[in-house]
Scaffold this motif. Structure first.
Motif, PDB file in Angstrom:
ATOM      1  N   ALA A 175       0.844  -1.199   0.000  1.00 13.39           N
ATOM      2  CA  ALA A 175       0.000   0.000   0.000  1.00 13.39           C
ATOM      3  C   ALA A 175       0.871   1.238   0.000  1.00 13.39           C
ATOM      4  O   ALA A 175       1.801   1.353   0.771  1.00 13.39           O
ATOM      5  N   SER A 176       0.559   2.167  -0.872  1.00 10.48           N
ATOM      6  CA  SER A 176       1.322   3.409  -0.895  1.00 10.48           C
ATOM      7  C   SER A 176       0.780   4.393   0.120  1.00 10.48           C
ATOM      8  O   SER A 176       1.479   5.247   0.629  1.00 10.48           O
ATOM      9  N   GLY A 177      -0.514   4.290   0.404  1.00 11.09           N
ATOM     10  CA  GLY A 177      -1.124   5.184   1.376  1.00 11.09           C
ATOM     11  C   GLY A 177      -1.378   6.564   0.804  1.00 11.09           C
ATOM     12  O   GLY A 177      -1.865   7.442   1.498  1.00 11.09           O
ATOM     13  N   VAL A 178      -1.046   6.780  -0.477  1.00 12.68           N
ATOM     14  CA  VAL A 178      -1.230   8.095  -1.074  1.00 12.68           C
ATOM     15  C   VAL A 178      -2.633   8.209  -1.629  1.00 12.68           C
ATOM     16  O   VAL A 178      -3.076   7.386  -2.424  1.00 12.68           O
ATOM     17  N   GLY A 179      -3.332   9.238  -1.207  1.00 13.87           N
ATOM     18  CA  GLY A 179      -4.658   9.497  -1.743  1.00 13.87           C
ATOM     19  C   GLY A 179      -5.751   8.630  -1.149  1.00 13.87           C
ATOM     20  O   GLY A 179      -6.900   8.708  -1.556  1.00 13.87           O
ATOM     21  N   GLY A 180      -5.412   7.747  -0.200  1.00 14.25           N
ATOM     22  CA  GLY A 180      -6.419   6.885   0.397  1.00 14.25           C
ATOM     23  C   GLY A 180      -6.781   7.364   1.779  1.00 14.25           C
ATOM     24  O   GLY A 180      -6.006   8.057   2.445  1.00 14.25           O
ATOM     25  N   SER A 181      -7.982   7.009   2.210  1.00 12.72           N
ATOM     26  CA  SER A 181      -8.414   7.381   3.548  1.00 12.72           C
ATOM     27  C   SER A 181      -7.686   6.505   4.555  1.00 12.72           C
ATOM     28  O   SER A 181      -7.168   5.445   4.208  1.00 12.72           O
ATOM     29  N   PRO A 182      -7.645   6.915   5.848  1.00 13.35           N
ATOM     30  CA  PRO A 182      -7.010   6.064   6.866  1.00 13.35           C
ATOM     31  C   PRO A 182      -7.630   4.678   6.915  1.00 13.35           C
ATOM     32  O   PRO A 182      -6.940   3.686   7.128  1.00 13.35           O
ATOM     33  N   GLU A 183      -8.962   4.601   6.714  1.00 12.88           N
ATOM     34  CA  GLU A 183      -9.634   3.305   6.747  1.00 12.88           C
ATOM     35  C   GLU A 183      -9.151   2.411   5.614  1.00 12.88           C
ATOM     36  O   GLU A 183      -8.900   1.225   5.791  1.00 12.88           O
ATOM     37  N   GLU A 184      -9.003   2.992   4.393  1.00 14.81           N
ATOM     38  CA  GLU A 184      -8.561   2.221   3.252  1.00 14.81           C
ATOM     39  C   GLU A 184      -7.123   1.747   3.452  1.00 14.81           C
ATOM     40  O   GLU A 184      -6.768   0.621   3.119  1.00 14.81           O
ATOM     41  N   THR A 185      -6.294   2.631   3.991  1.00 19.01           N
ATOM     42  CA  THR A 185      -4.905   2.264   4.257  1.00 19.01           C
ATOM     43  C   THR A 185      -4.837   1.148   5.280  1.00 19.01           C
ATOM     44  O   THR A 185      -4.071   0.197   5.144  1.00 19.01           O
ATOM     45  N   GLU A 186      -5.671   1.230   6.322  1.00 16.18           N
ATOM     46  CA  GLU A 186      -5.671   0.219   7.374  1.00 16.18           C
ATOM     47  C   GLU A 186      -6.015  -1.157   6.811  1.00 16.18           C
ATOM     48  O   GLU A 186      -5.406  -2.155   7.160  1.00 16.18           O
ATOM     49  N   LEU A 187      -6.993  -1.210   5.901  1.00 19.92           N
ATOM     50  CA  LEU A 187      -7.440  -2.484   5.361  1.00 19.92           C
ATOM     51  C   LEU A 187      -6.379  -3.145   4.487  1.00 19.92           C
ATOM     52  O   LEU A 187      -6.461  -4.329   4.202  1.00 19.92           O
ATOM     53  N   SER A 188      -5.392  -2.382   4.018  1.00 19.76           N
ATOM     54  CA  SER A 188      -4.351  -2.929   3.150  1.00 19.76           C
ATOM     55  C   SER A 188      -3.140  -3.406   3.952  1.00 19.76           C
ATOM     56  O   SER A 188      -2.144  -3.814   3.380  1.00 19.76           O
ATOM     57  N   ILE A 189      -3.222  -3.367   5.264  1.00 15.58           N
ATOM     58  CA  ILE A 189      -2.120  -3.773   6.133  1.00 15.58           C
ATOM     59  C   ILE A 189      -2.325  -5.211   6.589  1.00 15.58           C
ATOM     60  O   ILE A 189      -3.435  -5.615   6.920  1.00 15.58           O
ATOM     61  N   THR A 190      -1.239  -5.980   6.560  1.00 18.10           N
ATOM     62  CA  THR A 190      -1.296  -7.342   7.067  1.00 18.10           C
ATOM     63  C   THR A 190      -0.938  -7.324   8.548  1.00 18.10           C
ATOM     64  O   THR A 190       0.103  -6.789   8.933  1.00 18.10           O
ATOM     65  N   LEU A 191      -1.812  -7.898   9.358  1.00 17.25           N
ATOM     66  CA  LEU A 191      -1.648  -7.875  10.809  1.00 17.25           C
ATOM     67  C   LEU A 191      -1.499  -9.298  11.335  1.00 17.25           C
ATOM     68  O   LEU A 191      -2.176 -10.216  10.861  1.00 17.25           O
ATOM     69  N   THR A 192      -0.592  -9.470  12.273  1.00 22.36           N
ATOM     70  CA  THR A 192      -0.453 -10.752  12.959  1.00 22.36           C
ATOM     71  C   THR A 192      -0.705 -10.524  14.441  1.00 22.36           C
ATOM     72  O   THR A 192      -0.043  -9.697  15.068  1.00 22.36           O
ATOM     73  N   LEU A 193      -1.686 -11.242  14.976  1.00 25.19           N
ATOM     74  CA  LEU A 193      -2.062 -11.086  16.384  1.00 25.19           C
ATOM     75  C   LEU A 193      -1.901 -12.423  17.081  1.00 25.19           C
ATOM     76  O   LEU A 193      -2.388 -13.446  16.608  1.00 25.19           O
ATOM     77  N   ARG A 194      -1.186 -12.396  18.210  1.00 28.02           N
ATOM     78  CA  ARG A 194      -0.973 -13.614  19.002  1.00 28.02           C
ATOM     79  C   ARG A 194      -1.781 -13.542  20.291  1.00 28.02           C
ATOM     80  O   ARG A 194      -1.788 -12.520  20.964  1.00 28.02           O
ATOM     81  N   MET A 195      -2.453 -14.656  20.611  1.00 31.63           N
ATOM     82  CA  MET A 195      -3.251 -14.716  21.830  1.00 31.63           C
ATOM     83  C   MET A 195      -2.958 -16.017  22.564  1.00 31.63           C
ATOM     84  O   MET A 195      -2.651 -17.035  21.946  1.00 31.63           O
ATOM     85  N   LEU A 196      -3.066 -15.962  23.880  1.00 29.52           N
ATOM     86  CA  LEU A 196      -2.874 -17.138  24.720  1.00 29.52           C
ATOM     87  C   LEU A 196      -4.253 -17.671  25.092  1.00 29.52           C
ATOM     88  O   LEU A 196      -5.018 -16.992  25.775  1.00 29.52           O
ATOM     89  N   ARG A 231      -2.497 -22.663  24.648  1.00 29.23           N
ATOM     90  CA  ARG A 231      -1.724 -22.636  23.410  1.00 29.23           C
ATOM     91  C   ARG A 231      -1.639 -21.199  22.906  1.00 29.23           C
ATOM     92  O   ARG A 231      -2.466 -20.356  23.253  1.00 29.23           O
ATOM     93  N   ILE A 232      -0.648 -20.953  22.048  1.00 31.78           N
ATOM     94  CA  ILE A 232      -0.566 -19.668  21.383  1.00 31.78           C
ATOM     95  C   ILE A 232      -1.377 -19.760  20.094  1.00 31.78           C
ATOM     96  O   ILE A 232      -1.114 -20.607  19.240  1.00 31.78           O
ATOM     97  N   THR A 233      -2.364 -18.923  19.958  1.00 30.73           N
ATOM     98  CA  THR A 233      -3.179 -18.847  18.756  1.00 30.73           C
ATOM     99  C   THR A 233      -2.711 -17.635  17.955  1.00 30.73           C
ATOM    100  O   THR A 233      -2.698 -16.516  18.474  1.00 30.73           O
ATOM    101  N   THR A 234      -2.287 -17.864  16.725  1.00 32.72           N
ATOM    102  CA  THR A 234      -1.788 -16.798  15.871  1.00 32.72           C
ATOM    103  C   THR A 234      -2.779 -16.547  14.739  1.00 32.72           C
ATOM    104  O   THR A 234      -3.125 -17.471  13.991  1.00 32.72           O
TER     105      THR A 234
END
Length: 206
Positions: A7-28, A63-66
């Motif tokens: 994502a370049s993030g240019v010309g997009g709203s914060p919401e649009e930029t957020e949706l183009s980000i890959t997130l990894t969340l770890r939970m116990l 367990r760790i859930t990723t």
């Protein structure tokens, strides 16, 4: 923890930029809880969400859930888990309707990011509590044999989902500093030291 996904993030709203980000969340979490959230054991894609999910192996109950995917997919997965936990708590209340029982999730976050989550004099974490209505606690101690801490989030599913969104926004803006030693439930110190020695033995000299 997270990375821009083209994502370049240019010309997009914060919401649009957020949706183009890959997130990894770890939970116990307890392994049996995650088994109840998927239609088949070992399934890599959570039903109803495009997020990919893996559960650490081992004999420990916890367990760790990723969960990995776009921020939107990860939040949908967290939502499903939170509502499943609430459903399970309700099923165990012997039919007594005493209001919605609070649900608790334990996120696993690199300690180097916890300072940003807490904020100066606790301002940020207090702001998250007040705006979402969820209870948030950052453990003072590291999880055993790791450089990660547990961040406990409690409340009804709706408040938990909003809280997790805000926590993820903070950690996306504050990448972890230095190397992270991930937490593995049930690993002995001997195993950790052996692994560390193997890494050192194969590391190039800088």
């Amino acid at each position: 923890m997270a990375s821009p996904d083209g994502a370049s993030g240019v010309g997009g709203s914060p919401e649009e930029t957020e949706l183009s980000i890959t997130l990894t969340l770890r939970m116990l979490m307890h392994g049996k809880v995650m088994a109840g959230c998927s239609s088949a054991a070992g399934q890599s894609v959570m039903p109803g969400s495009s997020a990919r999910i893996t559960i650490s192996e081992g004999s420990c109950p916890e367990r760790i859930t990723t969960i990995t995917g776009s921020t939107d997919a990860v939040f949908r997965a967290v939502s499903m888990i939170a509502f499943k936990l609430e459903e399970d708590l309700g099923a165990g209340s012997d039919g007594v309707a005493a209001g919605r029982a609070p649900v608790t999730l334990r996120l696993v976050i690199p300690a180097s990011q916890c300072g940003s989550l807490i904020g100066k004099a606790g301002v940020k974490i207090r702001e998250i509590r007040e705006s979402t209505g969820a209870q948030v606690q950052v453990a003072g101690d590291l999880l055993p044999n790791s450089t990660e801490r547990a961040v406990t989030v409690s409340g009804v599913p709706d408040t938990i989902i909003q809280c997790v969104r805000q926590i993820c926004a903070v950690i996306l803006e504050s990448p972890p500093k230095g190397a992270t030693i991930p937490y593995h439930p049930g690993l002995s110190l001997g195993t950790i030291l052996l692994s560390a020695n193997q890494v050192r033995g194969h590391s190039p000299t800088v």
